[in-house]
Scaffold this motif. Structure first.
Motif, PDB file in Angstrom:
ATOM      1  N   ILE A  48     -46.312  -3.915  -2.139  1.00  5.35           N
ATOM      2  CA  ILE A  48     -46.337  -3.563  -3.561  1.00  5.35           C
ATOM      3  C   ILE A  48     -44.896  -3.354  -3.980  1.00  5.35           C
ATOM      4  CG2 ILE A  48     -47.146  -1.938  -5.313  1.00  5.35           C
ATOM      5  CD1 ILE A  48     -49.429  -1.188  -3.371  1.00  5.35           C
ATOM      6  N   THR A  49     -44.436  -4.112  -4.966  1.00  2.33           N
ATOM      7  CA  THR A  49     -43.034  -3.996  -5.368  1.00  2.33           C
ATOM      8  C   THR A  49     -42.883  -4.281  -6.853  1.00  2.33           C
ATOM      9  OG1 THR A  49     -40.775  -4.632  -4.741  1.00  2.33           O
ATOM     10  CG2 THR A  49     -42.398  -6.405  -4.907  1.00  2.33           C
ATOM     11  N   ASP A  50     -41.692  -4.001  -7.363  1.00  2.00           N
ATOM     12  CA  ASP A  50     -41.392  -4.187  -8.775  1.00  2.00           C
ATOM     13  C   ASP A  50     -40.554  -5.444  -8.965  1.00  2.00           C
ATOM     14  OD1 ASP A  50     -42.555  -1.653  -9.544  1.00  2.00           O
ATOM     15  OD2 ASP A  50     -40.810  -0.713  -8.618  1.00  2.00           O
ATOM     16  N   THR A  51     -40.817  -6.139 -10.058  1.00  2.00           N
ATOM     17  CA  THR A  51     -39.961  -7.238 -10.477  1.00  2.00           C
ATOM     18  C   THR A  51     -39.511  -6.964 -11.902  1.00  2.00           C
ATOM     19  OG1 THR A  51     -41.758  -8.603 -11.387  1.00  2.00           O
ATOM     20  CG2 THR A  51     -41.245  -8.842  -9.036  1.00  2.00           C
ATOM     21  N   ILE A  52     -38.439  -7.620 -12.287  1.00  2.00           N
ATOM     22  CA  ILE A  52     -37.845  -7.354 -13.593  1.00  2.00           C
ATOM     23  C   ILE A  52     -37.469  -8.679 -14.240  1.00  2.00           C
ATOM     24  CG2 ILE A  52     -35.468  -7.140 -12.749  1.00  2.00           C
ATOM     25  CD1 ILE A  52     -35.190  -4.691 -14.611  1.00  2.00           C
ATOM     26  N   ASP A  53     -37.588  -8.747 -15.553  1.00  3.55           N
ATOM     27  CA  ASP A  53     -37.153  -9.938 -16.266  1.00  3.55           C
ATOM     28  C   ASP A  53     -35.693  -9.776 -16.663  1.00  3.55           C
ATOM     29  OD1 ASP A  53     -37.418  -9.276 -19.586  1.00  3.55           O
ATOM     30  OD2 ASP A  53     -38.412  -7.939 -18.166  1.00  3.55           O
ATOM     31  N   ALA A  54     -35.073 -10.848 -17.123  1.00  4.03           N
ATOM     32  CA  ALA A  54     -33.628 -10.840 -17.365  1.00  4.03           C
ATOM     33  C   ALA A  54     -33.209  -9.802 -18.393  1.00  4.03           C
ATOM     34  CB  ALA A  54     -33.168 -12.226 -17.806  1.00  4.03           C
ATOM     35  N   LEU A 114     -51.122  -8.372 -10.335  1.00  4.18           N
ATOM     36  CA  LEU A 114     -49.921  -8.475 -11.154  1.00  4.18           C
ATOM     37  C   LEU A 114     -50.122  -7.578 -12.370  1.00  4.18           C
ATOM     38  CD1 LEU A 114     -49.443 -12.381 -11.150  1.00  4.18           C
ATOM     39  CD2 LEU A 114     -48.343 -10.724  -9.623  1.00  4.18           C
ATOM     40  N   THR A 115     -49.400  -6.468 -12.410  1.00  2.00           N
ATOM     41  CA  THR A 115     -49.589  -5.483 -13.473  1.00  2.00           C
ATOM     42  C   THR A 115     -48.321  -5.368 -14.303  1.00  2.00           C
ATOM     43  OG1 THR A 115     -51.084  -4.223 -12.041  1.00  2.00           O
ATOM     44  CG2 THR A 115     -50.212  -3.098 -13.990  1.00  2.00           C
ATOM     45  N   PRO A 116     -48.357  -5.751 -15.599  1.00  4.31           N
ATOM     46  CA  PRO A 116     -47.171  -5.554 -16.436  1.00  4.31           C
ATOM     47  C   PRO A 116     -46.765  -4.082 -16.456  1.00  4.31           C
ATOM     48  CG  PRO A 116     -48.783  -6.928 -17.559  1.00  4.31           C
ATOM     49  CD  PRO A 116     -49.467  -6.368 -16.344  1.00  4.31           C
ATOM     50  N   SER A 117     -45.460  -3.834 -16.319  1.00  5.56           N
ATOM     51  CA  SER A 117     -44.987  -2.447 -16.257  1.00  5.56           C
ATOM     52  C   SER A 117     -44.376  -1.974 -17.568  1.00  5.56           C
ATOM     53  CB  SER A 117     -43.992  -2.274 -15.105  1.00  5.56           C
ATOM     54  OG  SER A 117     -42.957  -3.230 -15.171  1.00  5.56           O
ATOM     55  N   LEU A 119     -54.183 -12.032 -22.164  1.00  5.19           N
ATOM     56  CA  LEU A 119     -53.225 -11.596 -21.158  1.00  5.19           C
ATOM     57  C   LEU A 119     -53.620 -12.251 -19.833  1.00  5.19           C
ATOM     58  CD1 LEU A 119     -50.973  -9.687 -20.066  1.00  5.19           C
ATOM     59  CD2 LEU A 119     -52.733  -7.908 -19.887  1.00  5.19           C
ATOM     60  N   GLN A 120     -52.764 -13.147 -19.322  1.00  8.83           N
ATOM     61  CA  GLN A 120     -53.043 -13.884 -18.084  1.00  8.83           C
ATOM     62  C   GLN A 120     -51.807 -13.864 -17.194  1.00  8.83           C
ATOM     63  OE1 GLN A 120     -54.353 -17.678 -19.812  1.00  8.83           O
ATOM     64  NE2 GLN A 120     -56.463 -17.156 -19.304  1.00  8.83           N
ATOM     65  N   PRO A 121     -51.584 -12.763 -16.477  1.00 12.00           N
ATOM     66  CA  PRO A 121     -50.371 -12.636 -15.658  1.00 12.00           C
ATOM     67  C   PRO A 121     -50.263 -13.727 -14.598  1.00 12.00           C
ATOM     68  CG  PRO A 121     -51.417 -10.506 -15.942  1.00 12.00           C
ATOM     69  CD  PRO A 121     -52.379 -11.533 -16.448  1.00 12.00           C
ATOM     70  N   PHE A 153     -42.925  -6.431 -13.964  1.00 10.15           N
ATOM     71  CA  PHE A 153     -44.231  -6.299 -13.324  1.00 10.15           C
ATOM     72  C   PHE A 153     -44.176  -5.389 -12.109  1.00 10.15           C
ATOM     73  CE2 PHE A 153     -45.467 -10.004 -15.698  1.00 10.15           C
ATOM     74  CZ  PHE A 153     -46.860  -9.978 -15.733  1.00 10.15           C
ATOM     75  N   GLU A 154     -45.326  -4.802 -11.768  1.00 13.64           N
ATOM     76  CA  GLU A 154     -45.605  -4.344 -10.414  1.00 13.64           C
ATOM     77  C   GLU A 154     -46.503  -5.402  -9.791  1.00 13.64           C
ATOM     78  OE1 GLU A 154     -46.480  -0.100  -8.968  1.00 13.64           O
ATOM     79  OE2 GLU A 154     -48.478  -1.041  -9.006  1.00 13.64           O
ATOM     80  N   MET A 155     -46.040  -5.964  -8.656  1.00 15.57           N
ATOM     81  CA  MET A 155     -46.766  -7.043  -7.998  1.00 15.57           C
ATOM     82  C   MET A 155     -47.242  -6.600  -6.621  1.00 15.57           C
ATOM     83  SD  MET A 155     -44.556 -10.468  -8.927  1.00 15.57           S
ATOM     84  CE  MET A 155     -44.244 -10.930 -10.637  1.00 15.57           C
TER      85      MET A 155
END
Length: 302
Positions: free
Chosen positions: A31-37, A76-79, A135-137, A209-211
């Motif tokens: 379980i980890t976090d991702t970030i957009d630009a 995939l959960t939008p944060s 909403l379709q992650p 996201f949290e993925m």
């Protein structure tokens, strides 16, 4: 089998060999976090602030060159409650004559309503007052370190995966990647709250996201990325021009039908010729993406 919760402190804009941020075992869940630009600042970026910052790399114990890394996308959960896209349509999808009439590039913000399961433009646009697509992650960019010591930009894709922007890389899908280096060195990021086929405006609805994903090491060799859902199997080709991407995906599917379903080249051609479906992934970035997809109901029993 263990579950790891990892919070990144640095991000990468290339997929290649780098010091692992975490080592996990075959069968483990991450379980980890991702970030957009838009969420980057100078202290967080390992290389530079560019599109598609990646979280990783993750070292998968037991993964060796020639193996396959299977990555099940669990969640995939939008944060955050907003995302962004650009307009207008990309140069790559328009007739040359139409390019002269393109409006200036504009960035817009979308509201992400997790309760309603929809996304909606914040700005009022004539004719789109009631437009609220689902909403379709999905994961836009993920993969493993490529062979030969390369480090490939997260703006493109190749045999190792990368920026494929294929809508079926969504919860419930298991993606397969060919392992080229010890530990596979897996990266993920570029979460989209929604996106049409092709990423034809240059982005999906980009957000953080949290993925959650689960890893398996398969002692088998593949050439191009593959994927499985409850309904379909698919193979992915990444190249430019588009027909070359289609050729890679088609050849990989023919191999798969032989390896796992006992079909020789002639039998595979009969099946594929009638039931294959081609999906367009990315047609914006340097390499285009085509998926060759077959519904499971047509596959021989194993």
């Amino acid at each position: 089998m263990a579950t790891h919760r990892f919070r990144p402190t640095r991000y990468f804009n290339a997929i290649g060999v780098a010091e692992p941020c975490l080592r996990v075992a075959d069968g483990d869940t991450l379980i980890t976090d991702t970030i957009d630009a838009s969420g980057l600042d100078a202290r967080e970026v390992a290389v530079a602030s560019r599109p598609n910052p990646m979280t990783g790399p993750f070292f998968i114990e037991g993964a060796e060159p020639g193996d396959t890394l299977a990555v099940r996308i669990d969640r995939l959960t939008p944060s955050r409650a907003t995302g962004w896209t650009y307009s207008p349509l990309a140069l790559t999808v328009l007739d040359p004559a139409a390019i002269l009439n393109r409006p200036p590039q504009q960035r817009v913000v979308w509201d992400i309503d997790r309760e309603a399961g929809t996304v909606r433009l914040q700005e009022k646009v004539k004719g789109l007052e009631d437009f609220a697509p689902p909403l379709q992650p999905m994961i836009g960019c993920f993969g493993v370190a490529p062979a030969g010591g390369q480090a490939l930009s997260t703006a493109t894709s190749a045999q190792n995966g990368g920026n494929m922007d294929y809508r079926l890389f969504a919860p419930g899908t298991t993606a397969w990647f060919p392992v080229a280096v010890p530990g596979a060195l897996f990266y993920l990021g570029d979460g989209h709250a929604s996106q049409g086929d092709g990423e034809i405006v240059g982005t999906g609805i980009e957000t953080s996201f949290e993925m959650q994903v689960t890893f398996r090491v398969l002692k088998r060799t593949i050439t191009w990325p593959r994927g499985e859902t409850a309904e379909d199997i698919f193979t992915v080709g990444n190249a430019r021009p588009l027909d070359q991407a289609l050729q890679h995906a088609t050849t990989e599917m023919s191999r798969w039908l032989g390896e796992d379903y006992g079909l020789d080249a002639r039998a595979a051609s009969h099946l594929m010729g009638q039931v294959v479906r081609y999906d367009v992934g990315n047609v914006f970035n340097p390499a285009f993406t085509v998926a060759c997809r077959i519904a499971r109901r047509w596959l021989p029993k194993r």
